[in-house]
Scaffold this active site. Structure first.
Site, PDB file in Angstrom:
ATOM      1  N   SER A 187       0.741  -1.084   0.046  1.00 47.77           N
ATOM      2  CA  SER A 187       0.005  -0.016  -0.062  1.00 47.77           C
ATOM      3  C   SER A 187       0.861   1.299   0.107  1.00 47.77           C
ATOM      4  CB  SER A 187      -0.851   0.093   1.248  1.00 47.77           C
ATOM      5  OG  SER A 187      -1.703  -1.060   1.243  1.00 47.77           O
ATOM      6  N   HIS A 232      -1.559  -2.700  -7.194  1.00 48.87           N
ATOM      7  CA  HIS A 232      -1.893  -2.443  -5.898  1.00 48.87           C
ATOM      8  C   HIS A 232      -3.619  -2.401  -6.008  1.00 48.87           C
ATOM      9  CE1 HIS A 232      -2.993   0.717  -2.694  1.00 48.87           C
ATOM     10  NE2 HIS A 232      -2.794  -0.448  -2.213  1.00 48.87           N
ATOM     11  N   GLU A 249      -3.817  -0.145  -9.245  1.00 43.70           N
ATOM     12  CA  GLU A 249      -2.613   0.983  -9.559  1.00 43.70           C
ATOM     13  C   GLU A 249      -1.628   0.101 -10.015  1.00 43.70           C
ATOM     14  OE1 GLU A 249      -3.276   4.914  -6.512  1.00 43.70           O
ATOM     15  OE2 GLU A 249      -2.595   2.939  -5.542  1.00 43.70           O
ATOM     16  N   ASN A 259      -4.053   5.982  -1.936  1.00 49.31           N
ATOM     17  CA  ASN A 259      -3.757   5.965  -0.261  1.00 49.31           C
ATOM     18  C   ASN A 259      -3.111   7.418   0.097  1.00 49.31           C
ATOM     19  OD1 ASN A 259      -4.707   3.489   0.347  1.00 49.31           O
ATOM     20  ND2 ASN A 259      -2.792   2.280   0.082  1.00 49.31           N
TER      21      ASN A 259
HETATM   22  N1  CAA Z   1     -16.171  -9.664  -1.435  1.00 48.83           N
HETATM   23  C1  CAA Z   1     -16.855  -9.950  -2.372  1.00 48.83           C
HETATM   24  N2  CAA Z   1     -17.908  -9.503  -2.782  1.00 48.83           N
HETATM   25  C2  CAA Z   1     -18.396  -8.379  -1.944  1.00 48.83           C
HETATM   26  C3  CAA Z   1     -17.827  -8.203  -0.632  1.00 48.83           C
HETATM   27  C4  CAA Z   1     -16.616  -9.062  -0.396  1.00 48.83           C
HETATM   28  N3  CAA Z   1     -15.739  -8.917   0.723  1.00 48.83           N
HETATM   29  N4  CAA Z   1     -18.336  -7.354   0.017  1.00 48.83           N
HETATM   30  C5  CAA Z   1     -19.473  -7.065  -0.584  1.00 48.83           C
HETATM   31  N5  CAA Z   1     -19.448  -7.831  -1.832  1.00 48.83           N
HETATM   32  C6  CAA Z   1     -20.262  -7.616  -3.002  1.00 48.83           C
HETATM   33  C7  CAA Z   1     -21.894  -7.942  -2.560  1.00 48.83           C
HETATM   34  O1  CAA Z   1     -22.082  -9.464  -2.921  1.00 48.83           O
HETATM   35  C8  CAA Z   1     -22.632  -7.054  -3.513  1.00 48.83           C
HETATM   36  O2  CAA Z   1     -22.651  -7.535  -4.965  1.00 48.83           O
HETATM   37  P1  CAA Z   1     -23.440  -7.284  -6.170  1.00 48.83           P
HETATM   38  O3  CAA Z   1     -23.568  -5.655  -6.644  1.00 48.83           O
HETATM   39  O4  CAA Z   1     -23.326  -7.799  -7.070  1.00 48.83           O
HETATM   40  O5  CAA Z   1     -24.874  -7.623  -5.374  1.00 48.83           O
HETATM   41  C9  CAA Z   1     -21.892  -5.734  -3.522  1.00 48.83           C
HETATM   42  O6  CAA Z   1     -20.542  -5.986  -3.166  1.00 48.83           O
HETATM   43  C10 CAA Z   1     -22.329  -4.900  -2.477  1.00 48.83           C
HETATM   44  O7  CAA Z   1     -22.348  -5.467  -1.275  1.00 48.83           O
HETATM   45  P2  CAA Z   1     -23.374  -5.097  -0.274  1.00 48.83           P
HETATM   46  O8  CAA Z   1     -24.707  -4.518  -0.993  1.00 48.83           O
HETATM   47  O9  CAA Z   1     -23.463  -6.206   0.748  1.00 48.83           O
HETATM   48  O10 CAA Z   1     -23.040  -4.024   0.308  1.00 48.83           O
HETATM   49  P3  CAA Z   1     -22.605  -2.497   0.216  1.00 48.83           P
HETATM   50  O11 CAA Z   1     -23.441  -2.068  -0.969  1.00 48.83           O
HETATM   51  O12 CAA Z   1     -22.700  -1.954   1.444  1.00 48.83           O
HETATM   52  O13 CAA Z   1     -21.178  -2.395  -0.339  1.00 48.83           O
HETATM   53  C11 CAA Z   1     -18.736  -2.371  -0.026  1.00 48.83           C
HETATM   54  C12 CAA Z   1     -20.086  -2.862   0.283  1.00 48.83           C
HETATM   55  C13 CAA Z   1     -18.720  -2.762  -1.697  1.00 48.83           C
HETATM   56  C14 CAA Z   1     -17.692  -2.799   0.579  1.00 48.83           C
HETATM   57  C15 CAA Z   1     -18.973  -0.766   0.076  1.00 48.83           C
HETATM   58  O14 CAA Z   1     -19.468  -0.450   1.143  1.00 48.83           O
HETATM   59  C16 CAA Z   1     -17.717   0.010  -0.357  1.00 48.83           C
HETATM   60  O15 CAA Z   1     -17.349   0.354  -1.618  1.00 48.83           O
HETATM   61  N6  CAA Z   1     -17.034   0.792   0.604  1.00 48.83           N
HETATM   62  C17 CAA Z   1     -15.825   1.271   0.258  1.00 48.83           C
HETATM   63  C18 CAA Z   1     -14.469   0.354   0.053  1.00 48.83           C
HETATM   64  C19 CAA Z   1     -13.562   1.029  -0.168  1.00 48.83           C
HETATM   65  O16 CAA Z   1     -13.277   2.299  -0.025  1.00 48.83           O
HETATM   66  N7  CAA Z   1     -12.330   0.369  -0.524  1.00 48.83           N
HETATM   67  C20 CAA Z   1     -11.039   0.796  -0.516  1.00 48.83           C
HETATM   68  C21 CAA Z   1     -10.078   0.646   0.867  1.00 48.83           C
HETATM   69  S1  CAA Z   1      -8.602   1.442   0.473  1.00 48.83           S
HETATM   70  C22 CAA Z   1      -7.611   0.193  -0.212  1.00 48.83           C
HETATM   71  O17 CAA Z   1      -8.176  -0.888  -0.492  1.00 48.83           O
HETATM   72  C23 CAA Z   1      -6.183   0.431  -0.514  1.00 48.83           C
HETATM   73  C24 CAA Z   1      -5.399   0.276   0.611  1.00 48.83           C
HETATM   74  O18 CAA Z   1      -4.290   0.006   0.271  1.00 48.83           O
HETATM   75  C25 CAA Z   1      -5.709   0.305   2.164  1.00 48.83           C
HETATM   76  P1  NAD Z   2      -3.760  -9.353   6.336  1.00 50.37           P
HETATM   77  O1  NAD Z   2      -3.182  -9.070   7.679  1.00 50.37           O
HETATM   78  O2  NAD Z   2      -5.132  -9.556   6.061  1.00 50.37           O
HETATM   79  O3  NAD Z   2      -2.983 -10.439   5.524  1.00 50.37           O
HETATM   80  C1  NAD Z   2      -1.485 -10.643   5.567  1.00 50.37           C
HETATM   81  C2  NAD Z   2      -1.130 -12.036   5.401  1.00 50.37           C
HETATM   82  O4  NAD Z   2       0.189 -12.274   4.905  1.00 50.37           O
HETATM   83  C3  NAD Z   2      -1.208 -13.040   6.829  1.00 50.37           C
HETATM   84  O5  NAD Z   2      -2.232 -13.906   6.296  1.00 50.37           O
HETATM   85  C4  NAD Z   2      -0.011 -13.491   7.150  1.00 50.37           C
HETATM   86  O6  NAD Z   2       0.010 -14.588   7.648  1.00 50.37           O
HETATM   87  C5  NAD Z   2       0.787 -13.326   5.723  1.00 50.37           C
HETATM   88  N1  NAD Z   2       2.160 -13.356   5.933  1.00 50.37           N
HETATM   89  C6  NAD Z   2       2.763 -12.890   6.779  1.00 50.37           C
HETATM   90  N2  NAD Z   2       4.019 -13.099   6.552  1.00 50.37           N
HETATM   91  C7  NAD Z   2       4.195 -13.975   5.379  1.00 50.37           C
HETATM   92  C8  NAD Z   2       5.235 -14.558   4.901  1.00 50.37           C
HETATM   93  N3  NAD Z   2       6.541 -14.406   4.878  1.00 50.37           N
HETATM   94  N4  NAD Z   2       4.811 -15.666   3.814  1.00 50.37           N
HETATM   95  C9  NAD Z   2       3.689 -15.672   3.412  1.00 50.37           C
HETATM   96  N5  NAD Z   2       2.556 -15.070   4.068  1.00 50.37           N
HETATM   97  C10 NAD Z   2       2.799 -14.102   5.088  1.00 50.37           C
HETATM   98  O7  NAD Z   2      -3.267  -8.073   5.434  1.00 50.37           O
HETATM   99  P2  NAD Z   2      -3.871  -7.414   3.954  1.00 50.37           P
HETATM  100  O8  NAD Z   2      -4.814  -6.391   4.419  1.00 50.37           O
HETATM  101  O9  NAD Z   2      -4.322  -8.759   3.284  1.00 50.37           O
HETATM  102  O10 NAD Z   2      -2.693  -6.650   3.298  1.00 50.37           O
HETATM  103  C11 NAD Z   2      -1.724  -7.617   2.728  1.00 50.37           C
HETATM  104  C12 NAD Z   2      -1.004  -6.391   1.886  1.00 50.37           C
HETATM  105  O11 NAD Z   2      -1.979  -5.787   0.819  1.00 50.37           O
HETATM  106  C13 NAD Z   2      -0.279  -5.411   2.629  1.00 50.37           C
HETATM  107  O12 NAD Z   2       0.812  -4.927   1.842  1.00 50.37           O
HETATM  108  C14 NAD Z   2      -1.415  -4.146   2.465  1.00 50.37           C
HETATM  109  O13 NAD Z   2      -0.770  -2.895   2.673  1.00 50.37           O
HETATM  110  C15 NAD Z   2      -1.834  -4.520   1.169  1.00 50.37           C
HETATM  111  N6  NAD Z   2      -3.127  -3.962   0.923  1.00 50.37           N
HETATM  112  C16 NAD Z   2      -4.077  -3.965   2.031  1.00 50.37           C
HETATM  113  C17 NAD Z   2      -5.504  -3.458   1.696  1.00 50.37           C
HETATM  114  C18 NAD Z   2      -6.484  -3.311   2.826  1.00 50.37           C
HETATM  115  O14 NAD Z   2      -7.800  -2.791   2.584  1.00 50.37           O
HETATM  116  N7  NAD Z   2      -6.318  -4.050   3.785  1.00 50.37           N
HETATM  117  C19 NAD Z   2      -5.608  -2.633   0.508  1.00 50.37           C
HETATM  118  C20 NAD Z   2      -4.861  -2.972  -0.472  1.00 50.37           C
HETATM  119  C21 NAD Z   2      -3.427  -3.251  -0.257  1.00 50.37           C
END
Ligand code: CAA
Ligand code: NAD
Length: 295
Positions: free
Chosen positions: A131, A152, A164, A202
């Site tokens: 991330s 990503h 990404e 992010n």
């Molecule tokens: N896996 C698979 N499918 C899923 C799911 C999951 N975990 N969660 C929900 N779905 C599906 C559902 O089956 C449903 O599918 P259909 O449209 O085909 O019916 C759809 O997604 C919508 O689900 P729900 O109606 O149950 O729920 P919702 O409308 O509240 O949506 C959500 C759920 C899609 C998660 C929505 O709340 C959302 O978009 N949230 C924001 C997510 C977001 O911002 N993600 C980015 C996070 S940052 C990141 O990822 C980067 C990083 O590095 C940290």
């Molecule tokens: P998570 O904690 O759900 O899972 C991480 C997994 O990695 C665990 O199951 C752990 O056992 C495994 N692991 C640790 N060391 C390992 C090794 N040496 N060999 C194999 N597996 C190992 O974390 P996550 O949310 O799935 O994040 C995974 C990566 O994806 C991170 O780099 C995170 O920044 C990135 N990411 C996370 C998100 C998010 O929304 N959580 C979104 C995009 C990208």
């Protein structure tokens, strides 16, 4: 989106088998979409408990489509049959592309890549789902920085449209082009980002989530009101505190630490309340408790 046919992937780019390292939140989602797009998938983690839990999660998420009639049992079985589980990275000799999705910790990722590289075929491509961590630095831990990119994905991977693509300093133009074709083959949309801390999404999203936690810590409003405010006032699908729980508070904390350390800019310092929650082991949905209670 309907999964493709259950025939093995025809292999544009010559990529037919995808390795995924780390079977957590993101690893199971990446394995899910790759297998649903016709690729064979090898999914690994540190223990078979984790890989088996990931496959059960994939089965559960695929079954969401059964009641809607967007998928049938036979297609689900065919997708699951394309996913093999392992705890031995030697299995990745069969992979054409390996995507690392392990814990957001640079030392862990460097160790994985350094140990993995010599076990792969020379032509195998490598990617990281980090991330925030420098793609160029992770690429330098491998024997093939020219064949390495950031890839990503977003959470939940089966739902989120964006990927990404982040070339490192040494990434070849052919590798970046191959990643664009791979993203298209998954039915997703790719954007390219420079290799800077946290990339495009992010860089903008995580400070917003952090600010919501500062606001909560300052007593500006309750968890419910802060989240309701951003849902109804800014039309976000989830409030920022629910989204922070969804991402994982440990992951959010690591991303902010990388942003602060690599830019030297104090505006990225993690909110004290976020630090406390992580110290308490309250990591959000994955641990059953974060800003909300999931038990
Ligand atoms: N896996 C698979 N499918 C899923 C799911 C999951 N975990 N969660 C929900 N779905 C599906 C559902 O089956 C449903 O599918 P259909 O449209 O085909 O019916 C759809 O997604 C919508 O689900 P729900 O109606 O149950 O729920 P919702 O409308 O509240 O949506 C959500 C759920 C899609 C998660 C929505 O709340 C959302 O978009 N949230 C924001 C997510 C977001 O911002 N993600 C980015 C996070 S940052 C990141 O990822 C980067 C990083 O590095 C940290
Ligand atoms: P998570 O904690 O759900 O899972 C991480 C997994 O990695 C665990 O199951 C752990 O056992 C495994 N692991 C640790 N060391 C390992 C090794 N040496 N060999 C194999 N597996 C190992 O974390 P996550 O949310 O799935 O994040 C995974 C990566 O994806 C991170 O780099 C995170 O920044 C990135 N990411 C996370 C998100 C998010 O929304 N959580 C979104 C995009 C990208």
């Amino acid at each position: 989106r309907l999964p493709r046919s259950d025939a093995s992937h025809s292999g544009e780019l010559g990529v037919q088998t995808i390795g995924v390292i780390g079977a957590g939140l993101m690893g199971n989602g990446i394995a899910h979409v790759a297998a649903a797009s016709g690729y064979k998938v090898i999914l690994s983690d540190v223990s078979s408990d984790r890989t088996e839990a990931a496959k059960a999660t994939i089965a559960k998420n695929l079954a969401r489509g059964l009641t809607k009639g967007t998928i049938d049992e036979a297609t689900i079985a065919a997708i699951l049959a394309r996913i093999t589980l392992t705890t031995d990275t030697a299995a990745f000799v069969a992979a054409d592309l390996v995507i690392e999705a392990a814990t957001e910790n640079e030392a862990i990722k460097v160790k994985i890549f350094a140990e993995l590289s010599p076990k792969l075929r020379a032509e195998t491509l490598l990617a990281t789902n980090t991330s925030s961590i420098s793609i160029t630095r992770l690429a330098a831990a491998t024997d093939r920085p020219d064949r390495f990119t950031g890839l990503h994905f977003f959470n939940p991977v089966p739902v989120m449209q964006l990927i990404e693509i982040i070339p490192g300093l040494a990434t070849s133009a052919e590798t970046t082009a191959a990643m664009h074709r791979f993203v298209a083959a998954l039915g997703k949309t790719g954007i390219e980002s420079e290799d800077r801390p946290a990339f495009i999404v992010n860089r903008i999203l995580c400070p917003m989530l952090n600010e919501a936690i500062f606001a909560l810590g300052d007593g500006l409003g309750s968890v419910v009101d802060i989240d309701m405010g951003m849902k109804l006032g800014a039309n976000h699908p989830m409030g920022p505190l629910a989204l922070a729980d969804f991402v994982g508070l440990d992951t959010l904390f690591s991303i902010l630490q990388v942003m602060q350390a690599t830019t030297g800019d104090s505006k990225y310092r993690p909110a004290p309340l976020l630090v406390k929650y992580v110290e308490a082991g309250w990591l959000g949905r994955k641990s059953g408790r974060g800003f909300y209670d999931y038990s």
